[in-house]
Every structure is written in structure tokens, then in C-alpha cells.
Design an enzyme around this catalytic site. Structure first.
Site, mmCIF file in Angstrom:
data_model
loop_
_atom_site.group_PDB
_atom_site.id
_atom_site.type_symbol
_atom_site.label_atom_id
_atom_site.label_comp_id
_atom_site.label_asym_id
_atom_site.label_seq_id
_atom_site.Cartn_x
_atom_site.Cartn_y
_atom_site.Cartn_z
ATOM 1 N N ASP A 179 10.804 4.801 -25.714
ATOM 2 C CA ASP A 179 10.808 3.743 -24.705
ATOM 3 C C ASP A 179 11.485 2.494 -25.253
ATOM 4 O OD1 ASP A 179 10.434 2.492 -22.277
ATOM 5 O OD2 ASP A 179 8.359 1.929 -22.669
ATOM 6 N N LYS B 224 12.754 10.541 -12.359
ATOM 7 C CA LYS B 224 11.786 9.546 -12.820
ATOM 8 C C LYS B 224 11.061 8.881 -11.663
ATOM 9 C CE LYS B 224 9.710 6.880 -15.703
ATOM 10 N NZ LYS B 224 10.070 6.083 -16.857
ATOM 11 N N HIS C 13 6.095 6.923 -14.798
ATOM 12 C CA HIS C 13 5.532 5.668 -15.319
ATOM 13 C C HIS C 13 4.150 5.575 -14.688
ATOM 14 C CE1 HIS C 13 5.592 1.424 -16.805
ATOM 15 N NE2 HIS C 13 4.595 1.394 -15.952
ATOM 16 N N HIS D 242 12.578 9.497 -24.089
ATOM 17 C CA HIS D 242 12.418 8.338 -23.173
ATOM 18 C C HIS D 242 13.180 7.154 -23.762
ATOM 19 C CE1 HIS D 242 9.738 5.866 -20.300
ATOM 20 N NE2 HIS D 242 10.656 5.041 -20.799
ATOM 21 N N HIS E 205 5.137 7.428 -21.960
ATOM 22 C CA HIS E 205 4.578 6.345 -22.781
ATOM 23 C C HIS E 205 3.087 6.117 -22.545
ATOM 24 C CE1 HIS E 205 5.340 4.113 -19.110
ATOM 25 N NE2 HIS E 205 6.570 3.767 -19.395
ATOM 26 N N HIS F 261 15.946 3.690 -22.883
ATOM 27 C CA HIS F 261 16.713 2.800 -22.008
ATOM 28 C C HIS F 261 17.967 2.339 -22.747
ATOM 29 C CE1 HIS F 261 13.304 2.304 -19.195
ATOM 30 N NE2 HIS F 261 12.580 2.435 -20.295
#
Ligand SMILES: NC(=O)N[C@@H](CC(=O)O)C(=O)O
Ligand SMILES: [Zn+2]
Ligand SMILES: [Zn+2]
Length: 345
Positions: free
Chosen positions: A247, A99, A136, A13, A174, A15
């Protein structure tokens, strides 16, 4: 123990953003991780296979020479995602998951799903193809307290989703609560979870006691100590259902240190060191390799990495800031603090 050698880990995970930010953040992950599941919450979001493949090329262009880093791409699920698009993504061999952001739940989630029923055909295609849905897991209902949004999501969304699509592979991303850890542990093998280093290391006091610390503000928000302990138990249990997902979510310093600061902790530069700290504090360093390097690829049906990395017991101080873009800087989590483990090389 003074060194710890393990199979090169992967980040399930991550970004990385886009454009000029890539060259500021990709090297940090490429130095540590073999592969990473790349989050699609760009502006605009990555909703098609074509966009995902173009984004992948831009990421690869930012990988420093001599490092081998494989971005595993994802699509951003919207109310309009078709089963055809899922088929195309799967056929590419380069898009590995889809996602789900409930609309409005987190950073760049405005195009997210308003009602899962609208995605039924796309999700059925994913179940058929064995493509994981990454979630999420927070409700967005204004009535629900921010600290309860994950637990309520389990009842309102996760359970009905798994009942409707019992063979769908799902990663509860997460996770931050004892409720989520228990739910995942007790579910069948098609449900797994990622856990961040910061949720293993800190409870909400770290963010709120002695002044508000915006760099600890992320979503889902840090919870009370009881939940952190449940996450530690899950991560160090040896269960293949729990694996590493940093994350790491870069935002410029000014966007974090603001009257309305962005959610996200930038942990990539010391990701493995932070996880090692959490596992050592729990007396479970020998469980780090399974969590960081084995359980993720096993769940995704990918081969484990063959190279190794070595952590060394060595005190070092995380820089206060790192270069970002356009003369801006970024503050890594635990900036200016000393860590006891350092990744060699
Ligand atoms: N975790 C965060 O606080 N922020 C993430 C989004 C997300 O993963 O929810 C981001 O993109 O900045
Ligand atoms: Zn999220
Ligand atoms: Zn994220």
C-alpha cells in the site's frame, strides 16, 4: 544470519499515480518487486480496460532499463461497471482484478461504490471468471468511529458479499485489526488478505505520541498494539491467506505536512527491508519468503517468480526526502532512521 536470499517478491497492493510521478516512484518498486497489483484510484479513476491498458504502457515506460517489472492492472469498480466490461478486462489477460472502494472511504474514492447491489452483475461475472475483487474494507458511515470502521465493514459488507457470492475470490486489502485477521483466517480459501509493512511495525502511538506525525497517517488508520500483534501473528503464521501488499501511497511532502494532510505512507523505497525488520522482530524471518513471494501468486493463480533477491544485514539510513515532481520532494516512511537490512543490488 547475515544474508537472506528469497524468491523475488511481488507487491499485491501498490499506488504509482500517473504522469510525471511515475518516473519518481516506479523505479523504487521495480528494483525490489517482480510484479505489482496497480491500484486504479487515479483522477479520473481507471474504470475501463482501455484505460487500464494505456496506463500500463505509461508505467512500463517508467521502468528503468535492465529491470524487469510487470504491472498487473486493476479496474476501479463503480455503480455503473457492467459485466461486459469485466469480460473485456479478463479477456485482455493484463487486467487481473477489480477494486472496490466504498465511496468516500479513502484517497480518490469519490467515484466509488455507493451500494454493492448496483454492482451485482459485474461481481457475478467476476465470480464466474475467477477474477478477484480487492476490497478497501472500511465503512464510511459518519456515525462510526474511524478506529472501528474496518470491524464494522466485516459485519455490514464483507459477510453479506461472501454470502451472496460464495465462490468470489476476495482480497481484504491492507487489514489492520485482529477482527479482520481472524475473519480471514477462518473463512474459506477464496478469501485472502494483504498486510502492509507499516501496520506490522507500528501501532497508533507511533503516529500520535510526542507530536502528530503525518507520515504515519494512512487509511485504514494505525490501530492499538493488540491489533498489530494479531497482524504479526497472521503474517508469520505460514498461512497462504496472508501476503505482502505495501500500500505504498506517494503524496508530496507538502500534501502530507499540512493542516489537512493526505492519507498514505510511502514505503516502496525500503519495502522489503521494512518487512524483514518486522519478521525478524517476531523471530520469523524464515516465514518471510512465503508471505512475500509465494502466497500472492498462488492465490492469484499466477506462477511464482523464478529469480531471487538477497537482503544483507547492513545498517543504513533512509534519506530525509527523495525527489518527487516539479521540484517537490517526498518523504519515505522512517525517513532519517536506520534500518538493519538492505536489499543488495
Ligand atoms: N492507504 C492510504 O492511506 N492511501 C491510499 C488509498 C488507499 O489505499 O486506501 C492512497 O491512494 O493514497
Ligand atoms: Zn485502501
Ligand atoms: Zn492502497
Amino acid at each position: 544470519m547475515t544474508t537472506l536470499t528469497l524468491t523475488r517478491p511481488d507487491d499485491w497492493h501498490l499506488h504509482l499515480r500517473d504522469g510525471a510521478v511515475l518516473s519518481a516512484v516506479v523505479p523504487a518498486s521495480a528494483r525490489q518487486m517482480g510484479r505489482a497489483i496497480i491500484m486504479p484510484n487515479l483522477k479520473p479513476p481507471v474504470t475501463t480496460t482501455e484505460q487500464a491498458l494505456a496506463y500500463r504502457e505509461r508505467i512500463l515506460a517508467a521502468v528503468p532499463e535492465g529491470l524487469d517489472f510487470e504491472p498487473l492492472m486493476t479496474l476501479y469498480l463503480t455503480d455503473r461497471t457492467t459485466a461486459d466490461e469485466i469480460e473485456r478486462a479478463h479477456a485482455s489477460g493484463l487486467v487481473h482484478a477489480v477494486k472496490l472502494y466504498p465511496a468516500g472511504a479513502t484517497t480518490n474514492s469519490d467515484s466509488g461504490v455507493t451500494d454493492l447491489a448496483k454492482c451485482d452483475a459485474a461481481i457475478a461475472a467476476m465470480a464466474r471468471l475467477g477474477m478477484p475483487l480487492l476490497v478497501h474494507g472500511e465503512v464510511t458511515d459518519a456515525e462510526i468511529d474511524i478506529f472501528d470502521r474496518e470491524a464494522v465493514f466485516i459485519e455490514r459488507v464483507m459477510k453479506p458479499l461472501l454470502e451472496r457470492h460464495p465462490s468470489l475470490k476476495v482480497v481484504f486489502e491492507h487489514i489492520t485489526t485482529a477482527d479482520a485477521a481472524a475473519f480471514v483466517a477462518e473463512a474459506p480459501g477464496n478469501l485472502a488478505a494483504t498486510i502492509t509493512a507499516h501496520h506490522l511495525l507500528f501501532n497508533r502511538n507511533r503516529m500520535l505520541v510526542g507530536g502528530i506525525k503525518p507520515h504515519y497517517y494512512c487509511l485504514p488508520i494505525l490501530k492499538r498494539e493488540r491489533h498489530r500483534q494479531a497482524l504479526i501473528e497472521a503474517a508469520t503464521s505460514g498461512s497462504g491467506k496472508f501476503f505482502l501488499g505495501t500500500d505504498s501511497a506517494p503524496h508530496a511532502k507538502g500534501d502530507k505536512e499540512s493542516a489537512c494532510g493526505c492519507a498514505g505512507a510511502y514505503t516502496a523505497p525500503a519495502a522489503l527491508e521494512l518487512y524483514a525488520t518486522a519478521f525478524e522482530a517476531a523471530g520469523a524471518l524464515e516465514r518471510l519468503e512465503g508471505f512475500a513471494s509465494h502466497h500472492g501468486p498462488d492465490f492469484y493463480g499466477l506462477p511464482r517468480n523464478t529469480e531471487t533477491v538477497t537482503l544483507q544485514r547492513e545498517s543504513w539510513t533512509l534519506p530525509e526526502t527523495l525527489p518527487y515532481v516539479g521540484g517537490e520532494v517526498i518523504v519515505p516512511l522512517q525517513a532519517g532512521e536506520t534500518l538493519d537490512w538492505k536489499l543488495k543490488g
